[in-house]
Design a protein around this motif. Sequence first.
Motif, PDB file in Angstrom:
ATOM      1  N   ASP A   5       9.266 -80.081 -39.960  1.00  0.00           N
ATOM      2  CA  ASP A   5       9.221 -81.124 -40.987  1.00  0.00           C
ATOM      3  C   ASP A   5       9.955 -80.679 -42.243  1.00  0.00           C
ATOM      4  O   ASP A   5      10.659 -81.486 -42.881  1.00  0.00           O
ATOM      5  N   LEU A   6       9.817 -79.400 -42.622  1.00  0.00           N
ATOM      6  CA  LEU A   6      10.511 -78.899 -43.813  1.00  0.00           C
ATOM      7  C   LEU A   6      12.019 -78.986 -43.632  1.00  0.00           C
ATOM      8  O   LEU A   6      12.746 -79.391 -44.547  1.00  0.00           O
TER       9      LEU A   6
ATOM     10  N   ASP B 133       4.480 -81.870 -52.365  1.00  0.00           N
ATOM     11  CA  ASP B 133       5.254 -82.761 -51.514  1.00  0.00           C
ATOM     12  C   ASP B 133       6.281 -83.469 -52.394  1.00  0.00           C
ATOM     13  O   ASP B 133       5.993 -84.520 -52.980  1.00  0.00           O
TER      14      ASP B 133
ATOM     15  N   GLU C 130      13.116 -76.234 -48.350  1.00  0.00           N
ATOM     16  CA  GLU C 130      13.539 -77.252 -47.391  1.00  0.00           C
ATOM     17  C   GLU C 130      15.044 -77.154 -47.125  1.00  0.00           C
ATOM     18  O   GLU C 130      15.483 -77.209 -45.965  1.00  0.00           O
TER      19      GLU C 130
ATOM     20  N   GLU D 175       0.660 -71.262 -39.794  1.00  0.00           N
ATOM     21  CA  GLU D 175       0.791 -72.551 -40.487  1.00  0.00           C
ATOM     22  C   GLU D 175       2.251 -72.811 -40.853  1.00  0.00           C
ATOM     23  O   GLU D 175       2.723 -73.958 -40.792  1.00  0.00           O
ATOM     24  N   ALA D 176       2.971 -71.759 -41.256  1.00  0.00           N
ATOM     25  CA  ALA D 176       4.385 -71.925 -41.615  1.00  0.00           C
ATOM     26  C   ALA D 176       5.211 -72.367 -40.407  1.00  0.00           C
ATOM     27  O   ALA D 176       6.097 -73.225 -40.522  1.00  0.00           O
TER      28      ALA D 176
ATOM     29  N   ARG E 174       4.215 -74.122 -37.921  1.00  0.00           N
ATOM     30  CA  ARG E 174       3.936 -75.533 -37.662  1.00  0.00           C
ATOM     31  C   ARG E 174       4.661 -76.439 -38.653  1.00  0.00           C
ATOM     32  O   ARG E 174       5.005 -77.587 -38.334  1.00  0.00           O
ATOM     33  N   ALA E 175       4.909 -75.921 -39.870  1.00  0.00           N
ATOM     34  CA  ALA E 175       5.543 -76.738 -40.907  1.00  0.00           C
ATOM     35  C   ALA E 175       7.066 -76.731 -40.827  1.00  0.00           C
ATOM     36  O   ALA E 175       7.717 -77.593 -41.427  1.00  0.00           O
TER      37      ALA E 175
ATOM     38  N   PHE F 247       2.000 -71.529 -47.407  1.00  0.00           N
ATOM     39  CA  PHE F 247       1.127 -71.969 -46.331  1.00  0.00           C
ATOM     40  C   PHE F 247       0.033 -70.969 -45.969  1.00  0.00           C
ATOM     41  O   PHE F 247      -0.850 -71.302 -45.188  1.00  0.00           O
TER      42      PHE F 247
END
Length: 388
Positions: A64-65, A327, A367, A57-58, A60-61, A52
Amino acid sequence: MAIDDASIPAQPLRAMTHHRRSLSPAERLDWLRLIRSENVGPVTFRRLLDRFGSAGEALRALPDLARRGGRTKGVRICPKADAARELEAVDRFGARILGTGEPGYPALLAEVEDAPPLLLMLGSPHLFERPTVAIVGARNASLNGCNFARRLAVDLAETHGFLVVSGLARGIDTAAHQGALKGGTCAVMAGGVDVIYPPENDRLHAAVAAQGVVVSEQPLGTEPQARHFPRRNRIISGIARGVVVVEANQRSGSLITARLAADQGREVFAVPGSPLDPRCAGTNGLLKDGAHLVQHAGDVAAVLEGLAAYEPAGGEPPSAPPGPPPDPSDSQRGKVLTCLGANPVSVDEVIRQCQLSPPVVAMILLELELAGRLERHPGNRVSLLYFG
């Protein structure tokens, strides 16, 4: 040569470059939040920044991950207020927090895959500009062993200009710090830099903080637990070009440090001892496995000074994402899951078995780890965690 030289290829040190930059205050806050978030360890932290481009940014992710990895409840992300309070406490204590790639962060350590993203430092980080060597050994060391370690540290620090690294433990570690105090020494703590262990080394801790440098990856106030010591050891070996083991029995934690050093491509040295003394069984075993024999400081310097012109660059904190992260599809996640089990398997083997691209496999593993379903092991191996 390093221990088990035939089976562990040497990792050549690259010529030093000086393209290192400091984190901005906002970046430092984000880095601290990320490494203090649930299921984010040093390897995961590095993978997230690779994917990221920034800790912000990480962060924020992360939700979802973790959800894509099978997490049914929200992942705990370190609140901004908690990280700000920690930074303020570090500043009040007179310490500092440095990230990989920043000036003052040990360049050799930054090249280790599971290097701490952030190191708390008390003292003088500029000492890491010097070549480094670790001296470790038994806590219940003999008088002769302690005297030898102390003399070795004096010679390496004052005559040959090395920064001597150890763990402030009883026995050999204590003797090494005492010997190198005038010439330069670094103490790596299993707990916080402010938590003195063992308690009887309070004066030595204060002296190292005043004349050398004390470091830890743990927050201030962290009491050392058993699980912290092996992780502390990989910092000791990662900071140093070579590790000298003075005395160690066959189950000594110092042998863990020696193994970590070999895995990291460092040189391993051992002091021979009497076969009748169990405290020498480990060091004599290292010599049989190919470690350098040490009788005096010159034996160490002769090997390590040849590397003096070379250091790794230490890296630079990522500032821009390398491109959109992959993705993965549900079918790809299923393929990876079928390759994983309770027994550790290498990531390369997972890639071969699944016939998926490395970035896709890396994202799926990321993930799973953020969901708390994956455990990472030394040697780039992973295993699936089962519950219930």
